[in-house]
Design an enzyme around this catalytic site. Structure first.
Site: not given
Length: 216
Positions: A83, A10
Site C-alpha cells: 500500500e 484485503h
C-alpha cells in the site's frame, strides 16, 4: 495473449471502524475481514484462478491465504503491491488531520497527486511500481487468471494508470474498492480493459460496517 487479473482489496481491518489511514502500517483483520477472506477462498475455487499474488503486508497475505490453501497454490508476494505510504496521514483520520491542517486536507481532496499528504509516497511513484508488478504478473501468466490481493488506494491508482485516467483524480473516479470484492482487468500487450468493478465474492458476513477510509 490476453491475461486476466482479479484485483481484490484485503479484508476489513481493525481501523475501519475509525476510518483511519492504514497505509504501510500492519493492521490486523477483524473477524469480518477473516470471513471475507474465507469467502474469497471459496469463490476462487470456482473461478479458474491459475496463480495468486499479494502485497507483503499481513492483511493482504491473510486475505490471500484461504484461496491459496483451497487451490494448492503458493502465493507470490510482490513488494510492488504494498500500500501507499501516507506519511503524515498514517494512522490518522481525516477529521484529525483537518483539525491540525485543514488546508493540507483541502489540497488532498482537490487533487490527490499534487496535494498528497506531507511525507507520503508520490502518487506517480506508487503508480509506476504497482503497474510494473501487475504487468509482470500478466506477462508471466499469459492466458491465465491471476488473483491479486492488495490495497484500496494502490489498486485505484494502478487502475487509473493502466486505463489512462488522471492519477490525481483516483479518489473521484474510483471512490472505493470494497473489501473482498473483485475488480477484473484484462491485459493484452500494452492495452488494458476494465471488465468488472467491485463484484462481491460472498454474502456480507454480519452487519455492514460504516464507510471505510480512502487509503488502507
Amino acid at each position: 495473449m490476453t491475461s486476466r487479473l482479479l484485483l481484490v482489496r484485503h479484508g476489513e481491518t481493525e481501523w475501519h471502524a475509525e476510518n483511519r489511514y492504514a497505509g504501510v502500517t500492519d493492521v490486523a483483520l477483524t473477524p469480518r475481514g477473516v470471513a471475507q477472506a474465507a469467502g474469497l477462498g471459496g469463490w476462487a475455487v470456482k473461478s479458474g484462478v491459475h496463480a495468486i499474488a499479494c502485497s507483503p503486508l499481513s492483511r493482504a497475505r491473510l486475505t490471500a491465504s484461504p484461496a491459496a490453501e483451497a487451490l494448492g497454490l503458493a502465493v507470490e508476494v510482490q513488494e510492488g503491491l504494498r500500500e501507499v505510504d501516507f506519511g503524515w496521514g498514517e494512522g490518522r483520520t481525516v477529521e484529525e488531520m483537518a483539525e491540525e491542517d485543514p488546508e493540507a486536507v483541502r489540497r488532498f481532496r482537490e487533487d490527490a497527486a499534487s496535494g498528497a499528504f506531507p511525507g507520503s509516497e508520490p502518487v506517480a511513484r506508487a503508480a509506476a511500481r504497482a503497474t510494473a508488478a501487475l504487468r509482470d504478473l500478466a506477462d508471466r501468466h499469459p492466458g491465465g487468471r491471476v488473483l491479486v490481493v492488495a490495497h484500496n488506494t494502490l489498486l485505484r491508482i494502478a487502475l487509473c494508470e493502466l486505463l489512462g485516467l488522471p492519477l490525481g483524480r483516483y479518489r473521484r473516479i474510483f471512490p472505493r474498492l470494497d473489501n473482498g470484492a473483485v475488480t477484473e482487468i484484462e491485459i493484452r500487450g500494452t492495452e488494458t480493459a476494465l471488465r468488472s468493478l467491485n463484484v462481491p465474492t460472498a454474502p456480507p458476513p454480519g452487519p455492514a460496517p460504516g464507510p471505510s477510509p480512502a487509503g488502507d
